[in-house]
Write a protein that holds these residues in place. Structure first.
Motif, PDB file in Angstrom:
ATOM      1  N   UNK A  17       0.854  -1.194   8.469  1.00  0.00           N
ATOM      2  CA  UNK A  17      -0.130  -1.515   7.433  1.00  0.00           C
ATOM      3  C   UNK A  17      -1.145  -0.389   7.226  1.00  0.00           C
ATOM      4  N   UNK A  18      -1.415   0.396   8.278  1.00  0.00           N
ATOM      5  CA  UNK A  18      -2.396   1.478   8.133  1.00  0.00           C
ATOM      6  C   UNK A  18      -1.736   2.835   7.875  1.00  0.00           C
ATOM      7  N   UNK A  19      -0.406   2.872   7.856  1.00  0.00           N
ATOM      8  CA  UNK A  19       0.291   4.132   7.617  1.00  0.00           C
ATOM      9  C   UNK A  19      -0.128   4.831   6.339  1.00  0.00           C
ATOM     10  N   UNK A  20      -0.194   4.127   5.199  1.00  0.00           N
ATOM     11  CA  UNK A  20      -0.616   4.796   3.960  1.00  0.00           C
ATOM     12  C   UNK A  20      -2.025   5.384   4.048  1.00  0.00           C
ATOM     13  N   UNK A  21      -2.942   4.659   4.695  1.00  0.00           N
ATOM     14  CA  UNK A  21      -4.303   5.166   4.848  1.00  0.00           C
ATOM     15  C   UNK A  21      -4.320   6.425   5.701  1.00  0.00           C
ATOM     16  N   UNK A  22      -3.554   6.440   6.774  1.00  0.00           N
ATOM     17  CA  UNK A  22      -3.522   7.619   7.648  1.00  0.00           C
ATOM     18  C   UNK A  22      -2.956   8.842   6.926  1.00  0.00           C
ATOM     19  N   UNK A  23      -1.991   8.628   6.052  1.00  0.00           N
ATOM     20  CA  UNK A  23      -1.448   9.755   5.302  1.00  0.00           C
ATOM     21  C   UNK A  23      -2.515  10.359   4.387  1.00  0.00           C
ATOM     22  N   UNK A  24      -3.314   9.484   3.769  1.00  0.00           N
ATOM     23  CA  UNK A  24      -4.370   9.964   2.881  1.00  0.00           C
ATOM     24  C   UNK A  24      -5.464  10.666   3.670  1.00  0.00           C
ATOM     25  N   UNK A  25      -5.902  10.061   4.781  1.00  0.00           N
ATOM     26  CA  UNK A  25      -6.988  10.677   5.541  1.00  0.00           C
ATOM     27  C   UNK A  25      -6.541  11.971   6.217  1.00  0.00           C
ATOM     28  N   UNK A  26      -5.254  12.094   6.498  1.00  0.00           N
ATOM     29  CA  UNK A  26      -4.757  13.369   7.019  1.00  0.00           C
ATOM     30  C   UNK A  26      -4.938  14.470   5.990  1.00  0.00           C
ATOM     31  N   UNK A  69       0.824  -1.206   0.000  1.00  0.00           N
ATOM     32  CA  UNK A  69       0.000   0.000   0.000  1.00  0.00           C
ATOM     33  C   UNK A  69       0.856   1.253   0.000  1.00  0.00           C
ATOM     34  N   UNK A  70       1.973   1.196   0.711  1.00  0.00           N
ATOM     35  CA  UNK A  70       2.877   2.343   0.734  1.00  0.00           C
ATOM     36  C   UNK A  70       3.424   2.621  -0.661  1.00  0.00           C
ATOM     37  N   UNK A  71       3.822   1.557  -1.374  1.00  0.00           N
ATOM     38  CA  UNK A  71       4.337   1.719  -2.730  1.00  0.00           C
ATOM     39  C   UNK A  71       3.245   2.247  -3.658  1.00  0.00           C
ATOM     40  N   UNK A  72       2.024   1.743  -3.492  1.00  0.00           N
ATOM     41  CA  UNK A  72       0.917   2.187  -4.342  1.00  0.00           C
ATOM     42  C   UNK A  72       0.633   3.672  -4.135  1.00  0.00           C
ATOM     43  N   UNK A  73       0.543   4.086  -2.883  1.00  0.00           N
ATOM     44  CA  UNK A  73       0.238   5.488  -2.588  1.00  0.00           C
ATOM     45  C   UNK A  73       1.374   6.391  -3.038  1.00  0.00           C
TER      46      UNK A  73
END
Length: 210
Positions: free
Chosen positions: A126-135, A70-74
């Motif tokens: 695992x949730x780091x990429x999601x948190x960056x987006x929601x921030x 997910x990190x690579x995708x984002x």
């Protein structure tokens, strides 16, 4: 037959993952793993305390791998798309992962007991990429709430899909797209967030000044 010293923890975890993928969680026993790596079952306990510990190790490994994906995708999408598009792409990637590797997915998002949960640092990764987006979408004060909302919706939808619970017909792919795009738009419209301020700024206003 290999001795325990020649059987690495990585080999044991990989053997467990192979069994999980081919035969499901009930088939993941210490004896099955021992047979797969070529040692006697009691020898495994020199490296893994119990079956629950083995499941936890597998779940932790999978959570790290999912976080990396997910990190690579984002990171790739970030240069060419906005946060709403990134969230949509991330949600589709998680669903694809769940459909391809349902038993591993359940170890992360639907663990059977506390002892088999992934390590906290793996979950954080695992949730780091999601948190960056929601921030970016909802602002730093609402980022965690937004991430939990997305996770709850996605895991609920995916869990029902994996269980075959959608029985009224229709296009499930379209339903998932409908949900995540509208959820992303709703998060971007949270009052006071940078994205919402940009959308509602009066075009006659001049540039911001300190």
């Amino acid at each position: 037959m290999p001795t325990p010293a020649r059987t690495s923890l990585d080999d044991i975890v990989q053997a467990g993952r192979d069994i999980l993928a081919s035969d499901g969680l009930p088939a993941l026993t210490m004896q099955a793993v021992a047979d797969r790596v070529g040692v006697r079952a009691p020898s495994l306990y020199k490296r893994v305390r119990s079956r629950d510990d083995l499941v936890r190790l597998i779940a932790t490994t999978v959570a790290h791998e999912l976080g990396d994906q997910l990190d690579a995708l984002v990171s790739r999408a970030g240069a060419t798309s906005d946060a709403q598009a990134q969230l949509t792409e991330l949600a589709h990637a998680v669903r694809a992962f769940a459909r391809a590797r349902p038993d591993e997915y359940r170890l992360i998002f639907a663990p059977t007991c506390e002892a088999t949960r992934p390590e906290p640092e793996a979950l954080t990764h695992s949730v780091g990429p999601l948190l960056r987006i929601t921030t970016e979408l909802a602002g730093p004060d609402s980022a965690l709430d937004a991430a939990r909302t997305v996770t709850a919706w996605a895991t609920g939808f995916i869990g029902m899909e994996l269980a075959g619970a959608f029985r009224l017909g229709g296009d499930i792919d379209r339903a998932y797209e409908f949900g995540i795009t509208r959820l992303a738009a709703a998060l971007a419209s949270v009052p006071g967030t940078p994205s919402n301020q940009a959308m509602h700024r009066d075009p006659h206003d001049g540039p911001d000044h300190d």
